[in-house]
Motif scaffolding. Structure first.
Motif, PDB file in Angstrom:
ATOM      1  N   VAL A 256       2.635   9.026 -17.802  1.00  0.00           N
ATOM      2  CA  VAL A 256       2.053   9.774 -16.711  1.00  0.00           C
ATOM      3  C   VAL A 256       2.579   9.272 -15.367  1.00  0.00           C
ATOM      4  N   PHE A 257       2.794   7.967 -15.213  1.00  0.00           N
ATOM      5  CA  PHE A 257       3.189   7.435 -13.904  1.00  0.00           C
ATOM      6  C   PHE A 257       4.457   8.059 -13.332  1.00  0.00           C
ATOM      7  N   PRO A 258       5.492   8.361 -14.139  1.00  0.00           N
ATOM      8  CA  PRO A 258       6.683   8.974 -13.543  1.00  0.00           C
ATOM      9  C   PRO A 258       6.428  10.331 -12.908  1.00  0.00           C
ATOM     10  N   MET A 259       5.332  10.994 -13.277  1.00  0.00           N
ATOM     11  CA  MET A 259       5.042  12.315 -12.735  1.00  0.00           C
ATOM     12  C   MET A 259       4.087  12.270 -11.549  1.00  0.00           C
ATOM     13  N   LEU A 260       3.630  11.091 -11.164  1.00  0.00           N
ATOM     14  CA  LEU A 260       2.646  10.970 -10.087  1.00  0.00           C
ATOM     15  C   LEU A 260       3.310  10.724  -8.742  1.00  0.00           C
ATOM     16  N   TRP A 261       2.661  11.209  -7.706  1.00  0.00           N
ATOM     17  CA  TRP A 261       3.058  10.942  -6.326  1.00  0.00           C
ATOM     18  C   TRP A 261       1.790  10.571  -5.586  1.00  0.00           C
ATOM     19  N   PHE A 262       1.813   9.463  -4.880  1.00  0.00           N
ATOM     20  CA  PHE A 262       0.655   8.995  -4.133  1.00  0.00           C
ATOM     21  C   PHE A 262       0.960   9.019  -2.642  1.00  0.00           C
ATOM     22  N   ASP A 263       0.064   9.591  -1.866  1.00  0.00           N
ATOM     23  CA  ASP A 263       0.161   9.516  -0.411  1.00  0.00           C
ATOM     24  C   ASP A 263      -0.212   8.081  -0.036  1.00  0.00           C
ATOM     25  N   GLU A 264       0.713   7.366   0.557  1.00  0.00           N
ATOM     26  CA  GLU A 264       0.522   5.940   0.830  1.00  0.00           C
ATOM     27  C   GLU A 264      -0.711   5.652   1.686  1.00  0.00           C
ATOM     28  N   GLN A 265      -0.985   6.501   2.659  1.00  0.00           N
ATOM     29  CA  GLN A 265      -2.131   6.258   3.538  1.00  0.00           C
ATOM     30  C   GLN A 265      -3.441   6.748   2.933  1.00  0.00           C
ATOM     31  N   LYS A 266      -3.463   7.974   2.418  1.00  0.00           N
ATOM     32  CA  LYS A 266      -4.699   8.524   1.875  1.00  0.00           C
ATOM     33  C   LYS A 266      -5.136   7.847   0.580  1.00  0.00           C
ATOM     34  N   CYS A 267      -4.192   7.301  -0.148  1.00  0.00           N
ATOM     35  CA  CYS A 267      -4.496   6.675  -1.444  1.00  0.00           C
ATOM     36  C   CYS A 267      -4.428   5.143  -1.379  1.00  0.00           C
ATOM     37  N   ALA A 268      -4.425   4.584  -0.177  1.00  0.00           N
ATOM     38  CA  ALA A 268      -4.270   3.131  -0.019  1.00  0.00           C
ATOM     39  C   ALA A 268      -5.326   2.346  -0.797  1.00  0.00           C
ATOM     40  N   ASP A 269      -6.575   2.774  -0.736  1.00  0.00           N
ATOM     41  CA  ASP A 269      -7.631   2.057  -1.463  1.00  0.00           C
ATOM     42  C   ASP A 269      -7.430   2.151  -2.971  1.00  0.00           C
ATOM     43  N   GLY A 270      -7.095   3.331  -3.460  1.00  0.00           N
ATOM     44  CA  GLY A 270      -6.854   3.510  -4.896  1.00  0.00           C
ATOM     45  C   GLY A 270      -5.667   2.717  -5.385  1.00  0.00           C
ATOM     46  N   LEU A 271      -4.603   2.682  -4.597  1.00  0.00           N
ATOM     47  CA  LEU A 271      -3.423   1.899  -4.976  1.00  0.00           C
ATOM     48  C   LEU A 271      -3.736   0.404  -4.992  1.00  0.00           C
ATOM     49  N   GLN A 272      -4.561  -0.023  -4.059  1.00  0.00           N
ATOM     50  CA  GLN A 272      -4.983  -1.429  -4.034  1.00  0.00           C
ATOM     51  C   GLN A 272      -5.774  -1.757  -5.300  1.00  0.00           C
ATOM     52  N   CYS A 273      -6.604  -0.827  -5.747  1.00  0.00           N
ATOM     53  CA  CYS A 273      -7.344  -1.023  -7.000  1.00  0.00           C
ATOM     54  C   CYS A 273      -6.387  -1.190  -8.177  1.00  0.00           C
ATOM     55  N   LEU A 274      -5.368  -0.338  -8.242  1.00  0.00           N
ATOM     56  CA  LEU A 274      -4.413  -0.438  -9.346  1.00  0.00           C
ATOM     57  C   LEU A 274      -3.661  -1.767  -9.322  1.00  0.00           C
ATOM     58  N   ARG A 275      -3.341  -2.255  -8.139  1.00  0.00           N
ATOM     59  CA  ARG A 275      -2.645  -3.542  -8.025  1.00  0.00           C
ATOM     60  C   ARG A 275      -3.496  -4.715  -8.512  1.00  0.00           C
ATOM     61  N   HIS A 276      -4.818  -4.593  -8.355  1.00  0.00           N
ATOM     62  CA  HIS A 276      -5.708  -5.708  -8.683  1.00  0.00           C
ATOM     63  C   HIS A 276      -6.422  -5.554 -10.021  1.00  0.00           C
ATOM     64  N   TYR A 277      -6.150  -4.496 -10.744  1.00  0.00           N
ATOM     65  CA  TYR A 277      -6.763  -4.280 -12.058  1.00  0.00           C
ATOM     66  C   TYR A 277      -6.285  -5.379 -13.008  1.00  0.00           C
ATOM     67  N   ARG A 278      -7.212  -6.003 -13.715  1.00  0.00           N
ATOM     68  CA  ARG A 278      -6.821  -7.117 -14.585  1.00  0.00           C
ATOM     69  C   ARG A 278      -7.850  -7.325 -15.695  1.00  0.00           C
ATOM     70  N   TYR A 279      -7.455  -8.106 -16.673  1.00  0.00           N
ATOM     71  CA  TYR A 279      -8.317  -8.489 -17.788  1.00  0.00           C
ATOM     72  C   TYR A 279      -8.694  -9.951 -17.654  1.00  0.00           C
ATOM     73  N   GLU A 280      -9.865 -10.292 -18.194  1.00  0.00           N
ATOM     74  CA  GLU A 280     -10.302 -11.685 -18.179  1.00  0.00           C
ATOM     75  C   GLU A 280      -9.472 -12.491 -19.165  1.00  0.00           C
ATOM     76  N   LEU A 281      -9.268 -13.743 -18.839  1.00  0.00           N
ATOM     77  CA  LEU A 281      -8.583 -14.645 -19.764  1.00  0.00           C
ATOM     78  C   LEU A 281      -9.555 -15.102 -20.842  1.00  0.00           C
ATOM     79  N   ASP A 282      -9.063 -15.170 -22.063  1.00  0.00           N
ATOM     80  CA  ASP A 282      -9.822 -15.723 -23.169  1.00  0.00           C
ATOM     81  C   ASP A 282      -9.167 -17.055 -23.505  1.00  0.00           C
TER      82      ASP A 282
END
Length: 82
Positions: free
Chosen positions: A1-27
């Motif tokens: 899906v990602f190759p087909m997406l386009w994000f407006d850098e300013q309008k989607c700044a918060d959402g893009l920041q979420c994607l950058r910080h998405y993570r799993y807990e260490l076990d």
């Protein structure tokens, strides 16, 4: 899906920041990651993108390499721009 997406850098700044910080807990016991992601601000934005991706359906006429929306966006047009 990602190759087909386009994000407006300013309008989607918060959402893009979420994607950058998405993570799993260490076990530490297993020496890897747990199966569930950390539930914080980043998981909400990532979930919004995941739900959008799940709502896409392949178009059979193009061999399944293109998608069509199964929903109609609201006035804002994007959950990532909310």
């Amino acid at each position: 899906v990602f190759p087909m997406l386009w994000f407006d850098e300013q309008k989607c700044a918060d959402g893009l920041q979420c994607l950058r910080h998405y993570r799993y807990e260490l076990d530490e016991d297993a020496g890897g990651f747990k199966r569930k992601p950390v539930h914080d601000f980043a998981s909400h934005g990532a979930d919004a993108l995941r739900y959008m991706a799940v709502s896409l359906k392949p178009k059979a006429a193009t061999g399944g390499d293109r998608y069509t929306r199964t929903f109609k966006p609201g006035k804002r047009g994007s959950a990532m721009a909310a």
